[in-house]
Design a protein around this motif. Structure first.
Motif, mmCIF file in Angstrom:
data_model
loop_
_atom_site.group_PDB
_atom_site.id
_atom_site.type_symbol
_atom_site.label_atom_id
_atom_site.label_comp_id
_atom_site.label_asym_id
_atom_site.label_seq_id
_atom_site.Cartn_x
_atom_site.Cartn_y
_atom_site.Cartn_z
ATOM 1 N N VAL A 1 18.754 1.108 0.519
ATOM 2 C CA VAL A 1 17.139 1.169 -0.116
ATOM 3 C C VAL A 1 16.093 1.467 0.216
ATOM 4 O O VAL A 1 15.587 0.477 1.000
ATOM 5 C CB VAL A 1 17.940 -0.155 -1.309
ATOM 6 C CG1 VAL A 1 16.793 -0.146 -2.548
ATOM 7 C CG2 VAL A 1 18.755 -0.355 -1.742
ATOM 8 N N SER A 2 14.900 2.223 -0.042
ATOM 9 C CA SER A 2 13.416 2.549 0.050
ATOM 10 C C SER A 2 12.840 2.774 -1.051
ATOM 11 O O SER A 2 12.748 3.079 -1.851
ATOM 12 C CB SER A 2 13.354 3.307 1.272
ATOM 13 O OG SER A 2 14.911 3.810 1.651
ATOM 14 N N ALA A 3 11.773 1.814 -0.831
ATOM 15 C CA ALA A 3 10.282 1.411 -1.692
ATOM 16 C C ALA A 3 9.837 2.444 -0.878
ATOM 17 O O ALA A 3 8.867 2.168 0.022
ATOM 18 C CB ALA A 3 10.120 0.071 -1.895
ATOM 19 N N LEU A 4 8.820 3.130 -1.561
ATOM 20 C CA LEU A 4 7.898 3.536 -1.437
ATOM 21 C C LEU A 4 6.800 3.266 -2.516
ATOM 22 O O LEU A 4 6.806 3.246 -3.308
ATOM 23 C CB LEU A 4 7.506 5.604 -1.552
ATOM 24 C CG LEU A 4 8.638 6.406 -0.271
ATOM 25 C CD1 LEU A 4 9.819 5.710 -0.173
ATOM 26 C CD2 LEU A 4 8.514 7.415 -0.451
ATOM 27 N N GLY A 5 5.506 3.245 -2.286
ATOM 28 C CA GLY A 5 4.602 2.567 -2.191
ATOM 29 C C GLY A 5 3.564 4.077 -2.986
ATOM 30 O O GLY A 5 3.427 4.503 -2.228
ATOM 31 N N LEU A 6 3.597 3.750 -3.964
ATOM 32 C CA LEU A 6 3.026 4.961 -5.076
ATOM 33 C C LEU A 6 1.215 4.845 -5.618
ATOM 34 O O LEU A 6 0.570 5.228 -5.797
ATOM 35 C CB LEU A 6 3.667 5.742 -6.269
ATOM 36 C CG LEU A 6 4.683 6.432 -5.830
ATOM 37 C CD1 LEU A 6 4.982 7.059 -7.093
ATOM 38 C CD2 LEU A 6 4.913 7.427 -4.274
ATOM 39 N N ALA A 7 0.960 4.008 -5.975
ATOM 40 C CA ALA A 7 0.165 3.432 -7.143
ATOM 41 C C ALA A 7 0.093 1.381 -6.467
ATOM 42 O O ALA A 7 1.124 1.090 -6.556
ATOM 43 C CB ALA A 7 0.151 3.778 -7.999
ATOM 44 N N PRO A 8 -1.081 1.037 -6.905
ATOM 45 C CA PRO A 8 -0.996 -0.267 -7.350
ATOM 46 C C PRO A 8 0.434 -0.847 -8.425
ATOM 47 O O PRO A 8 0.074 -0.146 -9.357
ATOM 48 C CB PRO A 8 -2.443 -0.878 -7.396
ATOM 49 C CG PRO A 8 -3.115 0.341 -7.203
ATOM 50 C CD PRO A 8 -2.210 1.602 -7.730
ATOM 51 N N ARG A 9 1.134 -1.994 -7.617
ATOM 52 C CA ARG A 9 2.120 -2.281 -8.812
ATOM 53 C C ARG A 9 3.612 -1.129 -8.533
ATOM 54 O O ARG A 9 3.847 -1.848 -10.052
ATOM 55 C CB ARG A 9 2.011 -2.933 -10.091
ATOM 56 C CG ARG A 9 1.135 -4.122 -8.883
ATOM 57 C CD ARG A 9 0.639 -5.209 -10.711
ATOM 58 N NE ARG A 9 0.100 -4.664 -11.331
ATOM 59 C CZ ARG A 9 -1.081 -4.905 -11.876
ATOM 60 N NH1 ARG A 9 -2.315 -6.037 -10.962
ATOM 61 N NH2 ARG A 9 -1.802 -4.825 -12.989
ATOM 62 N N GLY B 1 0.178 -1.148 -0.064
ATOM 63 C CA GLY B 1 0.242 -0.546 -0.236
ATOM 64 C C GLY B 1 0.720 1.348 0.144
ATOM 65 O O GLY B 1 1.751 1.553 -0.547
ATOM 66 N N PRO B 2 0.257 2.121 0.163
ATOM 67 C CA PRO B 2 0.511 3.558 0.379
ATOM 68 C C PRO B 2 1.718 3.443 1.860
ATOM 69 O O PRO B 2 1.596 4.882 2.410
ATOM 70 C CB PRO B 2 0.215 4.613 0.682
ATOM 71 C CG PRO B 2 -1.377 3.966 1.225
ATOM 72 C CD PRO B 2 -0.917 2.695 0.900
ATOM 73 N N LYS B 3 3.441 2.931 1.258
ATOM 74 C CA LYS B 3 4.243 3.197 2.363
ATOM 75 C C LYS B 3 5.683 2.785 2.450
ATOM 76 O O LYS B 3 5.505 2.085 1.163
ATOM 77 C CB LYS B 3 3.255 1.614 3.153
ATOM 78 C CG LYS B 3 2.242 1.153 4.057
ATOM 79 C CD LYS B 3 1.700 2.022 5.610
ATOM 80 C CE LYS B 3 0.583 1.608 5.836
ATOM 81 N NZ LYS B 3 0.673 2.386 6.987
ATOM 82 N N ALA B 4 6.201 2.954 3.484
ATOM 83 C CA ALA B 4 7.680 3.180 2.746
ATOM 84 C C ALA B 4 8.383 1.884 3.371
ATOM 85 O O ALA B 4 7.300 0.925 4.771
ATOM 86 C CB ALA B 4 8.151 4.140 3.318
ATOM 87 N N ALA B 5 8.873 0.805 2.691
ATOM 88 C CA ALA B 5 10.089 -0.331 3.373
ATOM 89 C C ALA B 5 11.385 -0.535 3.023
ATOM 90 O O ALA B 5 11.295 0.415 2.027
ATOM 91 C CB ALA B 5 9.576 -1.608 3.168
#
Lengths: 101, 212
Positions: free
Chosen positions: B77-85, B68-72
């Protein structure tokens, strides 16, 4: 007015762009009566007072198309789903039809 | 730099506000710093390839892509959810990030390092200032560390990420909006005082945000 984006959560309507009626389906151009069906599809729209399903684009957020259920009398929004989850190819139905889903 | 940002200058709004203290004198309510050291890329899973991409990201970075709209984050390295997939991936001291992601083979990658201007925000009044700018509830009960919002701030498309509990935030706007956004930030933060720091990476520190 706030729209409950399935991905982003509740957001102000100004983040979205409005397209319109989500019920028309593109007719089969090879079917008999295609010309009349396309006239219906392109030009004719219902204008219901009450429950309505419409396309909104979340331009300022997740940039996804949503199918939003809104009551045209009260602007109450009762749901929104991602178009990608519901817009699978469906049987062609005329615009303004009552069974298009 | 300072003279270019004078309100009297007819093009002052095309220049970012200079580094230094702005607004109310005294201890700053908001402390902001431009970041120039981050590699940024968007990553989109190909249709039906989400599981393969998630596995490849896990293997390469030990990072679980958020749903979802979360960061991991993992290993810098960080990944931010911006949209589905679709995710925005940020990394420090990893200039070949986009190539590394493309090498995974599981998704569509777009290099964005020069596409975004990045501000790290902290200070006792930072939540109050951001609350003026974004029409999303930032109350800690509903928006906390690791939450991400893609929205618009003062009509400027932005990604806001709460990075710490104090709270601290990282904010990304399109590079060409960095100057305009800096003035918006100052307008919102002036009543509390704003300390703005350059990226501090030498002569090239201003690159990408139009300072100069």
């Amino acid at each position: 007015m706030r729209i409950p984006c399935p991905f982003c959560g509740s957001r102000d309507a100004h983040e979205f762009s409005y397209l319109g009626d989500a019920t028309p389906r593109r007719p089969d151009p090879a079917a008999p009566g295609a010309e009349a069906a396309f006239f219906d599809y392109v030009y004719l729209r219902d204008n219901p007072a009450g429950a309505f399903e419409e396309w909104w684009y979340h331009a300022a957020g997740c940039r996804q198309w949503l199918k939003v259920a809104r009551d045209t009398r009260t602007h109450a929004i009762t749901g929104a789903v991602l178009a990608r989850d519901v817009a699978a190819p469906a049987a062609p139905t005329p615009a303004g039809g009552e069974t298009a889903r | 730099m300072a003279e270019m940002s004078s309100p009297a200058h007819p093009l002052s709004h095309t220049r970012p506000i200079p580094a230094g203290h702005h607004g109310r004198p005294g201890t700053a309510g908001v402390v902001a710093r431009w970041r120039e050291d981050l590699a940024i890329a968007t990553l989109a899973a190909r249709h039906g390839g989400e599981a393969a991409l998630a596995a490849a990201m896990d293997a390469a970075f030990g990072l679980a892509l958020p749903a979802g709209p979360k960061a991991a984050g993992a290993n810098g390295v960080s990944a931010l959810g911006l949209a589905p997939r679709r995710w925005l991936v940020l990394a420090s001291q990893r200039p070949a990030l986009a190539a590394e992601l493309a090498g995974l083979g599981g998704g569509a990658v777009t290099e964005q390092s020069d596409g975004y201007a990045v501000l790290d925000l902290a200070g006792p009044e930072v939540r109050a200032v951001l609350a003026k700018l974004v029409a999303v509830d930032l109350d800690p009960a509903v928006f906390s560390t690791g939450d991400v919002v893609a929205s618009s701030l003062a009509h400027i498309g932005a990604v806001l990420w709460q990075t710490g509990e104090e709270p601290t935030y990282r904010l990304l706007v399109g590079t060409s909006f960095a100057a305009a956004f800096s003035h918006t930030l100052l307008a919102a933060a002036a009543e509390y005082g704003l300390d703005l720091a350059d990226a501090g990476r030498g002569p090239e520190a201003g690159r990408g945000t139009g300072r100069g």
